[in-house]
Write a protein that holds these residues in place. Structure first.
Motif, PDB file in Angstrom:
ATOM      1  N   GLY A  35      46.264  44.732  56.934  1.00  0.00           N
ATOM      2  CA  GLY A  35      45.199  43.823  57.358  1.00  0.00           C
ATOM      3  C   GLY A  35      44.060  43.676  56.370  1.00  0.00           C
ATOM      4  O   GLY A  35      43.195  42.817  56.547  1.00  0.00           O
ATOM      5  N   SER A  36      44.033  44.492  55.335  1.00  0.00           N
ATOM      6  CA  SER A  36      42.945  44.388  54.346  1.00  0.00           C
ATOM      7  C   SER A  36      43.090  43.090  53.552  1.00  0.00           C
ATOM      8  O   SER A  36      44.190  42.625  53.273  1.00  0.00           O
ATOM      9  CB  SER A  36      42.925  45.609  53.428  1.00  0.00           C
ATOM     10  N   GLN A  37      41.942  42.527  53.203  1.00  0.00           N
ATOM     11  CA  GLN A  37      41.884  41.256  52.472  1.00  0.00           C
ATOM     12  C   GLN A  37      41.565  41.522  51.002  1.00  0.00           C
ATOM     13  O   GLN A  37      40.711  42.362  50.689  1.00  0.00           O
ATOM     14  CB  GLN A  37      40.780  40.369  53.065  1.00  0.00           C
ATOM     15  N   TRP A  38      42.210  40.762  50.112  1.00  0.00           N
ATOM     16  CA  TRP A  38      42.069  40.959  48.674  1.00  0.00           C
ATOM     17  C   TRP A  38      41.857  39.622  47.974  1.00  0.00           C
ATOM     18  O   TRP A  38      42.519  38.640  48.295  1.00  0.00           O
ATOM     19  CB  TRP A  38      43.319  41.629  48.116  1.00  0.00           C
ATOM     20  N   ALA A  39      40.942  39.599  47.010  1.00  0.00           N
ATOM     21  CA  ALA A  39      40.749  38.433  46.149  1.00  0.00           C
ATOM     22  C   ALA A  39      41.683  38.563  44.955  1.00  0.00           C
ATOM     23  O   ALA A  39      41.874  39.661  44.418  1.00  0.00           O
ATOM     24  CB  ALA A  39      39.302  38.368  45.666  1.00  0.00           C
ATOM     25  N   VAL A  40      42.269  37.446  44.537  1.00  0.00           N
ATOM     26  CA  VAL A  40      43.119  37.385  43.344  1.00  0.00           C
ATOM     27  C   VAL A  40      42.504  36.298  42.480  1.00  0.00           C
ATOM     28  O   VAL A  40      42.623  35.109  42.762  1.00  0.00           O
ATOM     29  CB  VAL A  40      44.586  37.051  43.697  1.00  0.00           C
ATOM     30  N   ASP A  41      41.813  36.717  41.409  1.00  0.00           N
ATOM     31  CA  ASP A  41      40.917  35.815  40.696  1.00  0.00           C
ATOM     32  C   ASP A  41      41.102  35.908  39.171  1.00  0.00           C
ATOM     33  O   ASP A  41      40.619  36.843  38.538  1.00  0.00           O
ATOM     34  CB  ASP A  41      39.479  36.172  41.068  1.00  0.00           C
ATOM     35  N   PRO A  42      41.767  34.927  38.548  1.00  0.00           N
ATOM     36  CA  PRO A  42      41.959  34.937  37.093  1.00  0.00           C
ATOM     37  C   PRO A  42      40.853  34.207  36.328  1.00  0.00           C
ATOM     38  O   PRO A  42      40.953  34.026  35.117  1.00  0.00           O
ATOM     39  CB  PRO A  42      43.292  34.206  36.932  1.00  0.00           C
ATOM     40  N   TRP A  43      39.798  33.784  36.986  1.00  0.00           N
ATOM     41  CA  TRP A  43      38.771  32.925  36.412  1.00  0.00           C
ATOM     42  C   TRP A  43      38.066  33.528  35.198  1.00  0.00           C
ATOM     43  O   TRP A  43      37.679  32.812  34.283  1.00  0.00           O
ATOM     44  CB  TRP A  43      37.775  32.588  37.519  1.00  0.00           C
ATOM     45  N   LYS A  44      37.889  34.844  35.155  1.00  0.00           N
ATOM     46  CA  LYS A  44      37.136  35.481  34.069  1.00  0.00           C
ATOM     47  C   LYS A  44      37.966  35.759  32.826  1.00  0.00           C
ATOM     48  O   LYS A  44      37.423  36.163  31.807  1.00  0.00           O
ATOM     49  CB  LYS A  44      36.534  36.805  34.548  1.00  0.00           C
ATOM     50  N   ASP A  64      45.168  39.367  32.585  1.00  0.00           N
ATOM     51  CA  ASP A  64      45.332  39.906  33.935  1.00  0.00           C
ATOM     52  C   ASP A  64      44.279  39.324  34.871  1.00  0.00           C
ATOM     53  O   ASP A  64      43.099  39.260  34.523  1.00  0.00           O
ATOM     54  CB  ASP A  64      45.181  41.430  33.935  1.00  0.00           C
ATOM     55  N   ALA A  65      44.704  38.919  36.038  1.00  0.00           N
ATOM     56  CA  ALA A  65      43.778  38.455  37.072  1.00  0.00           C
ATOM     57  C   ALA A  65      43.029  39.651  37.652  1.00  0.00           C
ATOM     58  O   ALA A  65      43.545  40.773  37.646  1.00  0.00           O
ATOM     59  CB  ALA A  65      44.550  37.746  38.180  1.00  0.00           C
ATOM     60  N   GLU A  66      41.831  39.413  38.144  1.00  0.00           N
ATOM     61  CA  GLU A  66      41.152  40.443  38.914  1.00  0.00           C
ATOM     62  C   GLU A  66      41.766  40.458  40.307  1.00  0.00           C
ATOM     63  O   GLU A  66      41.994  39.410  40.903  1.00  0.00           O
ATOM     64  CB  GLU A  66      39.659  40.139  39.052  1.00  0.00           C
ATOM     65  N   VAL A  67      42.050  41.643  40.804  1.00  0.00           N
ATOM     66  CA  VAL A  67      42.502  41.809  42.182  1.00  0.00           C
ATOM     67  C   VAL A  67      41.618  42.901  42.757  1.00  0.00           C
ATOM     68  O   VAL A  67      41.632  44.031  42.272  1.00  0.00           O
ATOM     69  CB  VAL A  67      43.994  42.199  42.271  1.00  0.00           C
ATOM     70  N   MET A  68      40.812  42.526  43.754  1.00  0.00           N
ATOM     71  CA  MET A  68      39.866  43.485  44.322  1.00  0.00           C
ATOM     72  C   MET A  68      39.687  43.219  45.810  1.00  0.00           C
ATOM     73  O   MET A  68      39.979  42.123  46.286  1.00  0.00           O
ATOM     74  CB  MET A  68      38.524  43.398  43.605  1.00  0.00           C
TER      75      MET A  68
END
Length: 166
Positions: A131-140, A146-150
């Protein structure tokens, strides 16, 4: 697959992944044994998918962040383009059975409203089996990085400087 660029998905290009591409993506994902390992694999694989797409579409390398001087240029992506494309990449991985511990969220995450002192930003997101939510963000990162995954809660707390958009 539709690939957005030009800021706000003003430019749309179509691409198709080949059998060789599918093999490359599966190799990048590997066979993670748990959700942590799968998130680490997603970091790499999103970069591989971006680089593959860019090569197929013959786009210039995308600059990290979103610089206004790149607005309207084919292949240059703001966070909205990145979020839409990443959501499509994740959906592809899910449809190919390469994600076992996460499900793609249909809508991307938003943070920042200017009035709260933060520049608006968007990110693709996934939900883990717990149920935890994660951002997958390659913008930076530059194309293929590697994309940020946090954790999404951590991503919501981050601040973007307006100078990143100059």
């Amino acid at each position: 697959m539709t690939v957005c660029s030009g800021f706000g998905c003003t430019i749309k290009d179509e691409t198709v992944f080949s059998a060789e591409d599918r093999t490359r993506f599966a190799a990048a994902m590997g066979t993670p044994g748990d959700a942590d390992a799968e998130r680490a694999a997603l970091r790499r694989t999103i970069g591989v998918m971006e680089a593959t797409t860019r090569r197929k579409l013959r786009h210039r390398a995308d600059n990290p962040f979103s610089y206004q001087r790149d607005r309207g240029k084919r292949g240059q992506m703001d966070c909205e383009d990145e979020s839409l494309n990443t959501t499509r990449y994740l959906t592809y991985l899910q449809s190919e059975g390469l994600m076992k511990f996460h499900k793609v969220n249909r809508h991307y995450a938003n943070r920042g409203l200017l009035i709260d002192g933060r520049y608006p930003h968007k990110s693709a997101r996934v939900t883990a089996a717990d149920g935890s939510q994660w951002a997958v963000d390659p913008w930076k990162t530059p194309t293929g990085g590697d994309a940020e995954v946090m954790p999404l809660k951590q991503w919501y707390r981050e601040r973007n400087s307006a100078s990143q958009y100059q």
